[in-house]
Design an enzyme around this catalytic site. Sequence first.
Site, PDB file in Angstrom:
ATOM      1  N   TYR A   1      38.443  41.019  42.685  1.00 53.49           N
ATOM      2  CA  TYR A   1      39.315  41.907  43.447  1.00 53.49           C
ATOM      3  C   TYR A   1      40.564  42.242  42.640  1.00 53.49           C
ATOM      4  O   TYR A   1      41.368  41.366  42.304  1.00 53.49           O
ATOM      5  CB  TYR A   1      39.720  41.278  44.776  1.00 53.49           C
ATOM      6  CG  TYR A   1      38.584  41.065  45.758  1.00 53.49           C
ATOM      7  CD1 TYR A   1      37.371  41.728  45.627  1.00 53.49           C
ATOM      8  CD2 TYR A   1      38.732  40.194  46.830  1.00 53.49           C
ATOM      9  CE1 TYR A   1      36.343  41.523  46.527  1.00 53.49           C
ATOM     10  CE2 TYR A   1      37.703  39.990  47.737  1.00 53.49           C
ATOM     11  CZ  TYR A   1      36.510  40.659  47.582  1.00 53.49           C
ATOM     12  OH  TYR A   1      35.492  40.449  48.474  1.00 53.49           O
ATOM     13  N   SER A   2      40.706  43.532  42.344  1.00 59.38           N
ATOM     14  CA  SER A   2      41.841  44.019  41.550  1.00 59.38           C
ATOM     15  C   SER A   2      42.021  43.212  40.275  1.00 59.38           C
ATOM     16  O   SER A   2      43.145  42.882  39.887  1.00 59.38           O
ATOM     17  CB  SER A   2      43.129  44.036  42.385  1.00 59.38           C
ATOM     18  OG  SER A   2      43.027  44.957  43.448  1.00 59.38           O
TER      19      SER A   2
END
Length: 326
Positions: A61-62
């Site tokens: 995630y990111s």
Amino acid sequence: MEYVKLGNTGLDVSRLCLGCMGFGEAERWVHPWVLNEENSRPIIKKALDLGINFFDTANVYSDGTSEEFLGRALKDYANRDEIVLATKVYFSVNEGPNRSGLSRKAIMSKIDRSLKRLETDYVDLYIIHRWDYNTPIEETMEALHDVVKAGKARYIGASAMHAWQFQKALYTAEKNGWTRFVSMQNHYNLIYREEEREMLPFCQEEKIAVTPYSPLASGRLTRDWAETTHRSETDQIQKSKYDKMANADRLIVERVAEIAEKRGVPRVQVALAWLLQKNPVTAPIIGASKTAHLENAADALSIQLTTEEIALLEEPYVPHPIVGFK
């Protein structure tokens, strides 16, 4: 807040889990709508204030910044012994050999990097994000067992796969005396119910905790059909999951609105109440971009849908193509 055991374990988790895919540096992820650290911290704090002790993120995630934001916030706001922290392994933002998958090399490398970003010595739940067709399941399960025995994870879980794959993984662990999966994080909501065919009955039989992701269908169950948001306009992943069957799903979304209006509650509470009443669902993973989203979600715990309301919501459903994994 209500608390339940995570499947066949002694671990207590809140009935709602805060999913942290929406937190991170937008330029390092496919979603331009994610919240930066300054805007994510109040949401994490609000979750804790509401009694949520279960937090889910992933190394991908990111590009790891979701883990960093969550780790720093929990360190500032929470008692680590009371928190149930989950992260995932499989994907990688960067291309190249050994950067993704579930080989022993990848797992051993990724867990250490996740722990560093989360600023913790261990995670409570280490989840494989997908099934790895290129690595023997024996290699994956033994590596995960060694992660647990090294004290870097308390439990292991799985996500988004076929029921036969999950059964094979559990059998492999039992055969070799290795750590078993205790949870399944799968795609399940009112407009995607394919998991009811095999995975949910299997999890119920095996006493596996079910922690569904996308419980509100990326927000489609919570707003008028024609209404759009920044996320709905830019999130290509949710478009790939739901656009194809949109015409069939519309009536379900309208019935959520009908019941919500009659009860005088937000639609999110009806959609979540339905999910919370389905066995063996343990804790839906909810996303939030505003503190009010969490407050509305928490209020769903007090709603008990009638048999007639559940039938009204479920009646229009038609079979959907499998999405989320191969």
